[in-house]
Scaffold this motif. Structure first.
Motif, PDB file in Angstrom:
ATOM      1  N   PHE A 196       0.847  -1.190   0.000  1.00 52.23           N
ATOM      2  CA  PHE A 196       0.000   0.000   0.000  1.00 52.23           C
ATOM      3  C   PHE A 196       0.884   1.243   0.000  1.00 52.23           C
ATOM      4  O   PHE A 196       2.074   1.180   0.316  1.00 52.23           O
ATOM      5  CB  PHE A 196      -0.917  -0.005   1.223  1.00 52.23           C
ATOM      6  N   PRO A 197       0.312   2.395  -0.316  1.00 51.84           N
ATOM      7  CA  PRO A 197       1.130   3.605  -0.418  1.00 51.84           C
ATOM      8  C   PRO A 197       1.670   4.097   0.923  1.00 51.84           C
ATOM      9  O   PRO A 197       1.221   3.705   2.010  1.00 51.84           O
ATOM     10  CB  PRO A 197       0.154   4.633  -1.006  1.00 51.84           C
ATOM     11  N   GLU A 198       2.628   4.980   0.815  1.00 51.71           N
ATOM     12  CA  GLU A 198       3.042   5.836   1.926  1.00 51.71           C
ATOM     13  C   GLU A 198       1.813   6.580   2.448  1.00 51.71           C
ATOM     14  O   GLU A 198       0.904   6.914   1.692  1.00 51.71           O
ATOM     15  CB  GLU A 198       4.072   6.831   1.393  1.00 51.71           C
ATOM     16  N   ALA A 199       1.792   6.827   3.766  1.00 55.10           N
ATOM     17  CA  ALA A 199       0.717   7.620   4.386  1.00 55.10           C
ATOM     18  C   ALA A 199      -0.657   6.996   4.210  1.00 55.10           C
ATOM     19  O   ALA A 199      -1.665   7.691   4.167  1.00 55.10           O
ATOM     20  CB  ALA A 199       0.721   9.060   3.866  1.00 55.10           C
ATOM     21  N   THR A 200      -0.714   5.664   4.133  1.00 51.28           N
ATOM     22  CA  THR A 200      -2.013   4.992   4.077  1.00 51.28           C
ATOM     23  C   THR A 200      -2.765   5.164   5.396  1.00 51.28           C
ATOM     24  O   THR A 200      -4.000   5.261   5.411  1.00 51.28           O
ATOM     25  CB  THR A 200      -1.835   3.502   3.743  1.00 51.28           C
ATOM     26  N   MET A 201      -2.068   5.201   6.509  1.00 47.01           N
ATOM     27  CA  MET A 201      -2.727   5.379   7.801  1.00 47.01           C
ATOM     28  C   MET A 201      -3.545   6.668   7.833  1.00 47.01           C
ATOM     29  O   MET A 201      -4.676   6.690   8.331  1.00 47.01           O
ATOM     30  CB  MET A 201      -1.677   5.409   8.909  1.00 47.01           C
ATOM     31  N   ALA A 202      -2.971   7.739   7.314  1.00 46.03           N
ATOM     32  CA  ALA A 202      -3.640   9.042   7.223  1.00 46.03           C
ATOM     33  C   ALA A 202      -2.883   9.863   6.199  1.00 46.03           C
ATOM     34  O   ALA A 202      -1.650   9.891   6.199  1.00 46.03           O
ATOM     35  CB  ALA A 202      -3.660   9.757   8.572  1.00 46.03           C
ATOM     36  N   ARG A 203      -3.615  10.538   5.334  1.00 42.80           N
ATOM     37  CA  ARG A 203      -2.983  11.283   4.242  1.00 42.80           C
ATOM     38  C   ARG A 203      -2.160  12.448   4.785  1.00 42.80           C
ATOM     39  O   ARG A 203      -2.385  12.944   5.895  1.00 42.80           O
ATOM     40  CB  ARG A 203      -4.055  11.815   3.294  1.00 42.80           C
ATOM     41  N   PHE A 204      -1.195  12.887   3.979  1.00 44.46           N
ATOM     42  CA  PHE A 204      -0.491  14.120   4.295  1.00 44.46           C
ATOM     43  C   PHE A 204      -1.477  15.291   4.282  1.00 44.46           C
ATOM     44  O   PHE A 204      -2.435  15.307   3.519  1.00 44.46           O
ATOM     45  CB  PHE A 204       0.643  14.374   3.300  1.00 44.46           C
TER      46      PHE A 204
END
Length: 270
Positions: free
Chosen positions: A43-51
């Motif tokens: 999954f992408p970077e910052a999947t936990m919470a977007r920038f």
């Protein structure tokens, strides 16, 4: 010699500011990827919470509830999940790729922070320092994150540590020429290191109707896989999607033998 091969799924999503909602996206995508035979689901970077989110407010340790939930999902489907999250680091956070499943539970903390193109990731994020690899079904995978792709030495070091492939979760900043830079850099790092490079970006929020902070790097889509000869094997468009590829260590060995890039670099640097 026996060569290893592994099927990997890249899941191109747009993360929201809500970790619980993003966890539900991950759960659904892992189920679909496992059904397609994937052993690793990226999954992408910052999947936990977007920038653009207050990252300190959502950051959790690797033994916190968000990461434990991911570990459960990985175990349920017998896969390794690689997913971007944020972990506490004093008055800042670390930009972390959680690697969980198949006996692994650890994090790679992004080394090169995105202080570029008018954005200053280091204002809220502390840099990591250590290279990370994991082995799945006999194939060694290195890990890098987004802006790391501009630094060839990291990818060559991961190759020296035994990696045949490098997982690259990303939340690429939009802008003039950035899509071309993204593809060029992924392909170049594959050639530099003789590794497969699997770049998994956030989907472009303009195509997924997710509200984002336009000043933050929130993805352009265009996830792609480059083989160790720098050839693009497959790619996605701008919107949400999943890309499943099978990679192998034999191609990495052939590329390194053909280009001599790692061996000749070692000789040149003494």
């Amino acid at each position: 010699m026996r060569y290893a091969a592994v099927r990997v799924a890249l899941c191109q999503i747009t993360a929201t500011a809500d970790p619980a909602h993003n966890l539900s996206q991950v759960r659904a995508a892992v189920r679909d990827a496992a059904a397609r035979g994937a052993r690793i689901v990226v999954f992408p970077e910052a999947t936990m919470a977007r920038f653009g989110t207050v990252l300190a407010a959502v950051a959790e340790p690797l033994d916190g509830p968000w990461a434990r939930a991911l570990a459960g999902i990985a175990d349920d489907h017998a896969v390794l999940i690689a997913v971007g999250m944020f972990t506490p680091a004093g008055d800042r956070v670390r930009n972390t790729v959680l690697l969980t499943g198949l006996g692994h539970h650890l994090g790679y903390h992004k080394i090169h922070l995105y202080d570029a193109f008018g954005y200053r990731e280091s204002d809220t994020v502390a840099a990591g320092a250590d290279c990370v690899t994991v082995t799945v079904d006999g194939l060694v995978f290195g890990v890098a994150t987004c802006y790391d792709v501009r630094f060839p030495a990291l990818f060559q070091r991961l190759a020296e540590l035994g990696a045949s492939a490098i997982l690259l979760p990303t939340s690429w900043g939009a802008g003039k020429g950035k899509a071309q830079q993204w593809e060029t850099l992924v392909r170049a790092r594959a050639l530099d290191s003789g590794c497969w490079v699997l770049g998994c970006d956030q989907a472009n929020p303009r195509f997924t109707a997710v509200p984002v902070d336009p000043s933050a790097p929130t993805g352009i889509g265009r996830s792609l896989v480059a083989d160790p000869f720098g050839r693009v094997c497959d790619r996605l468009g701008a919107g949400s999607g999943m890309l499943v590829v099978e990679i192998d260590s034999a191609t990495a060995d052939r590329a390194r033998a053909a280009t001599g890039v790692l061996a000749n670099r070692a000789v040149a640097m003494g």
